[in-house]
Design a protein around this motif. Structure first.
Motif, PDB file in Angstrom:
ATOM      1  N   GLY A 197      20.012  -4.167  33.394  1.00 57.72           N
ATOM      2  CA  GLY A 197      19.517  -2.924  32.816  1.00 57.72           C
ATOM      3  C   GLY A 197      19.007  -3.167  31.402  1.00 57.72           C
ATOM      4  N   VAL A 198      18.609  -2.083  30.744  1.00 58.98           N
ATOM      5  CA  VAL A 198      18.159  -2.197  29.356  1.00 58.98           C
ATOM      6  C   VAL A 198      18.937  -1.172  28.547  1.00 58.98           C
ATOM      7  N   GLU A 199      19.319  -1.587  27.353  1.00 60.73           N
ATOM      8  CA  GLU A 199      20.094  -0.689  26.514  1.00 60.73           C
ATOM      9  C   GLU A 199      19.358  -0.461  25.193  1.00 60.73           C
ATOM     10  N   THR A 200      19.271   0.779  24.778  1.00 61.37           N
ATOM     11  CA  THR A 200      18.713   1.066  23.460  1.00 61.37           C
ATOM     12  C   THR A 200      19.889   1.291  22.521  1.00 61.37           C
ATOM     13  N   ARG A 201      19.858   0.564  21.411  1.00 64.73           N
ATOM     14  CA  ARG A 201      21.043   0.575  20.556  1.00 64.73           C
ATOM     15  C   ARG A 201      20.623   0.735  19.098  1.00 64.73           C
ATOM     16  N   GLU A 202      21.413   1.458  18.334  1.00 64.95           N
ATOM     17  CA  GLU A 202      21.189   1.589  16.898  1.00 64.95           C
ATOM     18  C   GLU A 202      21.789   0.346  16.227  1.00 64.95           C
ATOM     19  N   THR A 203      20.941  -0.439  15.529  1.00 63.63           N
ATOM     20  CA  THR A 203      21.465  -1.616  14.833  1.00 63.63           C
ATOM     21  C   THR A 203      21.417  -1.358  13.330  1.00 63.63           C
ATOM     22  N   ASP A 204      21.878  -2.331  12.558  1.00 66.48           N
ATOM     23  CA  ASP A 204      21.809  -2.230  11.089  1.00 66.48           C
ATOM     24  C   ASP A 204      20.367  -2.102  10.622  1.00 66.48           C
ATOM     25  N   MET A 205      19.422  -2.514  11.500  1.00 69.25           N
ATOM     26  CA  MET A 205      18.010  -2.521  11.113  1.00 69.25           C
ATOM     27  C   MET A 205      17.185  -1.581  11.983  1.00 69.25           C
ATOM     28  N   GLY A 206      17.791  -0.527  12.406  1.00 72.12           N
ATOM     29  CA  GLY A 206      17.076   0.481  13.191  1.00 72.12           C
ATOM     30  C   GLY A 206      17.307   0.338  14.679  1.00 72.12           C
ATOM     31  N   GLU A 207      16.649   1.224  15.450  1.00 74.55           N
ATOM     32  CA  GLU A 207      16.859   1.259  16.895  1.00 74.55           C
ATOM     33  C   GLU A 207      16.140   0.092  17.565  1.00 74.55           C
ATOM     34  N   MET A 208      16.790  -0.574  18.482  1.00 72.73           N
ATOM     35  CA  MET A 208      16.165  -1.690  19.218  1.00 72.73           C
ATOM     36  C   MET A 208      16.596  -1.641  20.679  1.00 72.73           C
ATOM     37  N   ASN A 209      15.757  -2.258  21.546  1.00 71.68           N
ATOM     38  CA  ASN A 209      16.087  -2.373  22.975  1.00 71.68           C
ATOM     39  C   ASN A 209      16.616  -3.768  23.273  1.00 71.68           C
ATOM     40  N   PHE A 210      17.624  -3.853  24.095  1.00 72.10           N
ATOM     41  CA  PHE A 210      18.141  -5.160  24.527  1.00 72.10           C
ATOM     42  C   PHE A 210      18.383  -5.153  26.022  1.00 72.10           C
ATOM     43  N   PRO A 211      17.980  -6.218  26.720  1.00 71.17           N
ATOM     44  CA  PRO A 211      18.362  -6.298  28.139  1.00 71.17           C
ATOM     45  C   PRO A 211      19.873  -6.503  28.236  1.00 71.17           C
ATOM     46  N   GLN A 212      20.480  -5.845  29.237  1.00 69.59           N
ATOM     47  CA  GLN A 212      21.928  -6.027  29.428  1.00 69.59           C
ATOM     48  C   GLN A 212      22.178  -7.185  30.377  1.00 69.59           C
ATOM     49  N   LEU A 213      23.015  -8.096  29.956  1.00 71.09           N
ATOM     50  CA  LEU A 213      23.307  -9.292  30.744  1.00 71.09           C
ATOM     51  C   LEU A 213      24.639  -9.121  31.468  1.00 71.09           C
ATOM     52  N   SER A 214      24.649  -9.462  32.773  1.00 68.24           N
ATOM     53  CA  SER A 214      25.915  -9.402  33.519  1.00 68.24           C
ATOM     54  C   SER A 214      26.763 -10.624  33.176  1.00 68.24           C
ATOM     55  N   ASN A 215      28.080 -10.452  33.264  1.00 68.69           N
ATOM     56  CA  ASN A 215      29.018 -11.570  33.095  1.00 68.69           C
ATOM     57  C   ASN A 215      28.765 -12.366  31.813  1.00 68.69           C
ATOM     58  N   TRP A 216      28.458 -11.680  30.759  1.00 62.43           N
ATOM     59  CA  TRP A 216      28.130 -12.277  29.467  1.00 62.43           C
ATOM     60  C   TRP A 216      29.144 -11.834  28.448  1.00 62.43           C
ATOM     61  N   PRO A 217      29.602 -12.650  27.511  1.00 62.57           N
ATOM     62  CA  PRO A 217      29.171 -14.025  27.289  1.00 62.57           C
ATOM     63  C   PRO A 217      29.848 -15.010  28.229  1.00 62.57           C
TER      64      PRO A 217
END
Ligand code: HEC
Ligand code: HEC
Ligand code: HEC
Ligand code: HEC
Ligand code: HEC
Ligand code: HEC
Ligand code: HEC
Ligand code: HEC
Length: 505
Positions: A197-217
Motif C-alpha cells: 500500500g501507500v501511506e501519506t505521513r506528516e514528517t519533520d519536513m512536511g507531508e510525504m508519501n511512502f510505499p508500505q513494505l510488508s515484513n519490514w524491517p
C-alpha cells in the motif's frame, strides 16, 4: 620586537595547524553528485546517523573510477567498468537508492527524486557483480525458499511458533501467524518484502508519501526483495558503512550462528582460534586487501576459513575469496536429520527422499545422492579448506584434525539412527502419531526429543569437532547429552507402553 615576532610565529603555527586539519578533512572525498548533495541536505537533519555512517564508508571516499585503477588483488569492485554517470562521483545516497529504478516496484516519488528504500543485491551488482553471482549459489541466498517451501519443515515452524491452549483437559494447538514468523525463523532466514500500500505521513519536513513494505524491517540472508532479487548484503555488511572489517569479525556471523542448533559462534568463541582473536586482535588489520596471513592476522575468524582471500607475505594467494560460502564445505554437518554430503542446489526445498519426506537423507541415514555433491566435488572442496589451514599449520596437524571430523560425523549419525529407531517403534506401536499416521512428526514429547537428538546434540558435537570448542562436543549439548537423551527416549517409550492404550491397531 622579539615578543611580536614570537606572537607572529605562534599565530602562523595555529593557522598552519588549522589549515592542515581542514585540508586533511577535505582530501578524503572525491566529488559527491548533485543528487546526493540534495539528499544529504535533508537527511543530515532527518537521519543524521545514516549520513555519518555513510561518511565513514569507502563508498564516500573512493569513486568507482578510482576503485577500478587498483591492481586486481587490491580491487574491491569486481565490475570491469562502471557507466559514465556513476563512475566519477562517490557512491552516495542517490547512486544506490535510485539504481535500476524502473525494475523496482517499490520506487516512489520523493522530493523531486524517484527512489526506493530496499537497495537490493541486484543494485550492488552494478559495481560488485562477482560477489552477487557467488552469493546467489549459497544456501544463505535461498534461506527463505529452503525453509518456507519445504512441507517437512513447515511442521517445525508450526510447532515452534504456534500457540498451545490447555482447554477442557486437553491440549489444543493453534498455528503460527506472519508477525511471529517474521520475528522468529524469518528474522535470520529472511522475510518476503512486498509493497502492500501507500501511506501519506506528516514528517519533520512536511507531508510525504511512502510505499508500505510488508515484513519490514528485515536483514535476513535469504530475504525476498520487492524487485524479485533474493538476499540482503546488509546482513553482513550493515548499512551504511558497508564495511569489510565488520564482515571479517566473528560477531557478525554470531547474529545468526549461535543457537543450540547452529552453535558455530559458541564453539568458535571457546576454541583456541577464538581465544587468540579476542586476546590479541587489537594488533590485527581487519581492513587490509589483500589480507596477509601472519602479518594482518594470526588466527582465523569465521571469514578466514569460509570466505576470505588470503595471501602470504610474497603476495601469493593461498585461497581465493568466495561469497559462495560452500566452496570450502564438502559436508553439510548441519544434520537433516543426518550429516551428509553438501547439497548441489542452494534451494533445498526440491529434495525428496524415498519416504516422500523433504529431507536430504533417508530416515535410516543414507544420503539422497541424486541431490548431493559427488565424492570428487567433496575432495575438491576439502582441498580448498585445507589450503586455509596451510597458512599456519603443517600437514600432520591438518590431517589429524580432519580424521576426527570424519569420525565425529560417523558416530553422531549413528546416535541419530538409534533415536530414529526408537521413534519409529513408538509410531509403529501407535504410542505416538507421526509419519505413518500422516500426522505432524515433531510435536509430541518423544518426537521433540528426537529432534533435539540431531538438531541440538548431533550438530553441537560435529560443530565442536569441526571448529574447536571441545566443551560443546562433550558436556554442553555434546556427546553426554546425546547419550542421556537417547536413554530418556527409550525410557519414555517404556513409559508410553505401560500407560497408554494403543491409538490404532
Ligand atoms: C526535502 C527533504 C528531503 C530530501 C531532499 C530527501 N529526503 Fe529522504 N526523507 C526525508 C524525510 C523527512 C523522510 C522521512 C523520515 C521518516 O520516516 O522519519 C525521508 C525518508 C527517506 C527514506 C526512507 C523511506 C521509507 O521507506 O521509510 C529513504 C530511503 C530516503 N528518504 C532516501 C532519500 C534519498 C536517496 C534522497 C536523495 C535522492 C532523499 N531521501 C532526499 C526528507 C528528504
Ligand atoms: C551502497 C549503497 C547505499 C548507499 C550509498 C546509501 N544507502 Fe541507504 N540503504 C542501502 C541499503 C542496502 C538499505 C537497506 C538495508 C537493508 O537491506 O536492510 C538502505 C536503507 C536506507 C534507509 C532506510 C533505513 C531505516 O533505518 O529506516 C534510509 C532512510 C536510507 N537508506 C537513506 C540513505 C541516505 C540518506 C544515504 C546517503 C547518506 C544512503 N542511504 C546511502 C544502501 C545504500
Ligand atoms: C556505483 C558503484 C557501487 C555500488 C552500486 C555499490 N558499491 Fe560497494 N563499493 C564501490 C566502491 C567504489 C568501493 C570502494 C573501492 C575501493 O576502495 O577500492 C566499494 C566498496 C565496497 C565494500 C568494501 C568496503 C571495505 O570496507 O573494504 C563493500 C563491502 C561494498 N562496497 C558493498 C556494497 C554493497 C552491499 C552494495 C549494495 C547495497 C554496494 N557496495 C553498492 C562501488 C559501489
Ligand atoms: C538466529 C538465526 C536463525 C533463526 C531464528 C532460525 N534459523 Fe534456521 N538456520 C539458521 C542457520 C545459521 C542455519 C544454517 C546452519 C548451518 O548450515 O550450520 C539454518 C538452517 C536451517 C534449516 C536447514 C535448511 C536447509 O535445507 O538448508 C532449517 C530446516 C531451519 N534452519 C529451520 C528453522 C526453523 C523452523 C526456524 C524457526 C522455528 C529457524 N530455522 C530459525 C539460523 C536461524
Ligand atoms: C542474518 C543471519 C545470518 C548471518 C549474519 C550470517 N549467516 Fe550464515 N547462514 C544463515 C542461514 C539462515 C543459513 C542457512 C540457510 C539454509 O540452510 O537454508 C546460513 C548458512 C551458512 C553457511 C552454509 C552455506 C552453504 O552454502 O553451505 C555458512 C558456511 C555460513 N552460513 C557462514 C556464515 C559466516 C561465516 C557468517 C559471517 C561472516 C554468516 N554466515 C553470517 C544466516 C546468517
Ligand atoms: C554472510 C556474510 C556476507 C554476506 C551476506 C555478504 N558478504 Fe560481502 N563479504 C563478506 C566477508 C566475510 C568479506 C571479506 C572477504 C575477504 O576477507 O576476502 C566480504 C567482502 C566483500 C567485498 C569486498 C571485496 C574485496 O575485493 O575486498 C565486497 C565488495 C562485498 N563483500 C560485497 C557484497 C555484496 C554485494 C553482497 C550481497 C550480494 C555481500 N557482500 C554479502 C561477507 C558477506
Ligand atoms: C579453522 C577454520 C574455521 C573457523 C575459524 C570457523 N569454521 Fe566453520 N567450519 C569449518 C569446518 C572445517 C567446517 C566443516 C566442513 C564441512 O562442513 O565440510 C565448518 C562448518 C561450518 C558450518 C556448517 C556448514 C554445514 O555444513 O552445515 C557453518 C554454518 C560454519 N562453519 C560457520 C562458521 C562460523 C559462523 C564461524 C565463526 C563463528 C566459523 N564457522 C568458524 C572451519 C572453520
Ligand atoms: C592464521 C593462522 C591459522 C589458520 C589459518 C588456522 N589456524 Fe589453527 N591454530 C592457529 C594457532 C596460532 C593455534 C594455536 C596453536 C597452539 O598454541 O597450540 C591454532 C590451533 C589449532 C588447533 C588446536 C586446538 C587444540 O585445542 O589443541 C587445531 C585443531 C587447529 N588449529 C586446526 C586448524 C584447522 C583445521 C585450520 C584450517 C581449517 C586452521 N587451524 C587454520 C592458527 C591458525
Amino acid at each position: 620586537m622579539k615578543t611580536l615576532l614570537c606572537r607572529h610565529k605562534i599565530l602562523l603555527t595555529i593557522i598552519l595547524l588549522l589549515g592542515s586539519v581542514f585540508f586533511s578533512g577535505q582530501v578524503v572525498a572525491a566529488e559527491v553528485s548533485e543528487d546526493t548533495d540534495a539528499c544529504i541536505g535533508c537527511h543530515s537533519v532527518v537521519t543524521p546517523g545514516i549520513v555519518s555512517d555513510w561518511q565513514k564508508s569507502l563508498h564516500y571516499k573512493v569513486s568507482p573510477t578510482e576503485g577500478l585503477l587498483k591492481d586486481s588483488i587490491e580491487r574491491r569492485i569486481s565490475a570491469e567498468s562502471v557507466s559514465e554517470g556513476l563512475a566519477e562521483t562517490v557512491v552516495g545516497c542517490a547512486e544506490c537508492h535510485m539504481m535500476n529504478s524502473g525494475k523496482h516496484p517499490d520506487s516512489f516519488e520523493h522530493n523531486g527524486f524517484t527512489i526506493h528504500t530496499v537497495v537490493s543485491p541486484a543494485d550492488c551488482a552494478t559495481c560488485h557483480p562477482t560477489e552477487v553471482t557467488e552469493f546467489a549459489d549459497n544456501l544463505m541466498a535461498e534461506a527463505y525458499a529452503s525453509l518456507m517451501n519445504n512441507p517437512t519443515y513447515a511442521h517445525m515452524i508450526d510447532s515452534t511458533n504456534g500457540n498451545h491452549e490447555f482447554d477442557e483437559g486437553a491440549m489444543n494447538f493453534h498455528g503460527s501467524d506472519p508477525l511471529t514468523e517474521a520475528d522468529s525463523c524469518l528474522s535470520c532466514h529472511g522475510t518476503d518484502v512486498k509493497i502492500i500500500g501507500v501511506e501519506t505521513r506528516e514528517t519533520d519536513m512536511g507531508e510525504m508519501n511512502f510505499p508500505q513494505l510488508s515484513n519490514w524491517p528485515n536483514s535476513g540472508v535469504g530475504r525476498l526483495n520487492p524487485d524479485g532479487s533474493v538476499g540482503a548484503c546488509s546482513s553482513c555488511h550493515m548499512r551504511h558503512q558497508f564495511s569489510i572489517e565488520v564482515a571479517r569479525k566473528p560477531y557478525t556471523c554470531a547474529q545468526c550462528h549461535k543457537g543450540p542448533d547452529v552453535p558455530a559462534y559458541k564453539v568458535y568463541s571457546v576454541s583456541m582460534h577464538g581465544n587468540i582473536q579476542k586476546s590479541v586482535d587489537k594488533n590485527w588489520d581487519y581492513k587490509a586487501v589483500p589480507w596477509t596471513v601472519g602479518k594482518d592476522f594470526n588466527a582465523p575468524t569465521c571469514a578466514v576459513c569460509h570466505a576470505s582471500e588470503i595471501v602470504d607475505e610474497n603476495g601469493e594467494v593461498l585461497v581465493k575469496r568466495s561469497h559462495r560460502f560452500n566452496d570450502r564445505l564438502p559436508w553439510r554437518i548441519f544434520g537433516l536429520p543426518y550429516a551428509h554430503p553438501h547439497p548441489i542446489e542452494a534451494d533445498t526445498s526440491n529434495i525428496v527422499n524415498k519416504g516422500g519426506l523433504h529431507f536430504p537423507t533417508e530416515l535410516t541415514g543414507e544420503p539422497v545422492s541424486k541431490f548431493l555433491i559427488s565424492q570428487e566435488e567433496m575432495d575438491k572442496r576439502q582441498v580448498n579448506m585445507e589450503a586455509v589451514c596451510s597458512g599456519c599449520h603443517s600437514y600432520q596437524w591438518i590431517k589429524g584434525h580432519f580424521a576426527r571430523l570424519d569420525k565425529s560425523i560417523e558416530t553422531t549419525n549413528h546416535m541419530t539412527l538409534q533415536a530414529t529407531k526408537i521413534l519409529s517403534q513408538a509410531w509403529a506401536e501407535g504410542l505416538a502419531e507421526g509419519i505413518p499416521q500422516g500426522e505432524n512428526p515433531v510435536n509430541e514429547a518423544i518426537e521433540l526429543k528426537w529432534v533435539e537428538q540431531w538438531l541440538f546434540f548431533g550438530n553441537s558435537t560435529r560443530f565442536a569437532t569441526a571448529m574447536g570448542g571441545a566443551d560443546y562436543g562433550v558436556f554442553a549439548d555434546g556427546r553426554w547429552s546425546q547419550t542421556k537423551n537417547l536413554q530418556e527416549m527409550y525410557d519414555y517409550l517404556k513409559f508410553l507402553r505401560a500407560t497408554k492404550p494403543p491409538l490404532k491397531n
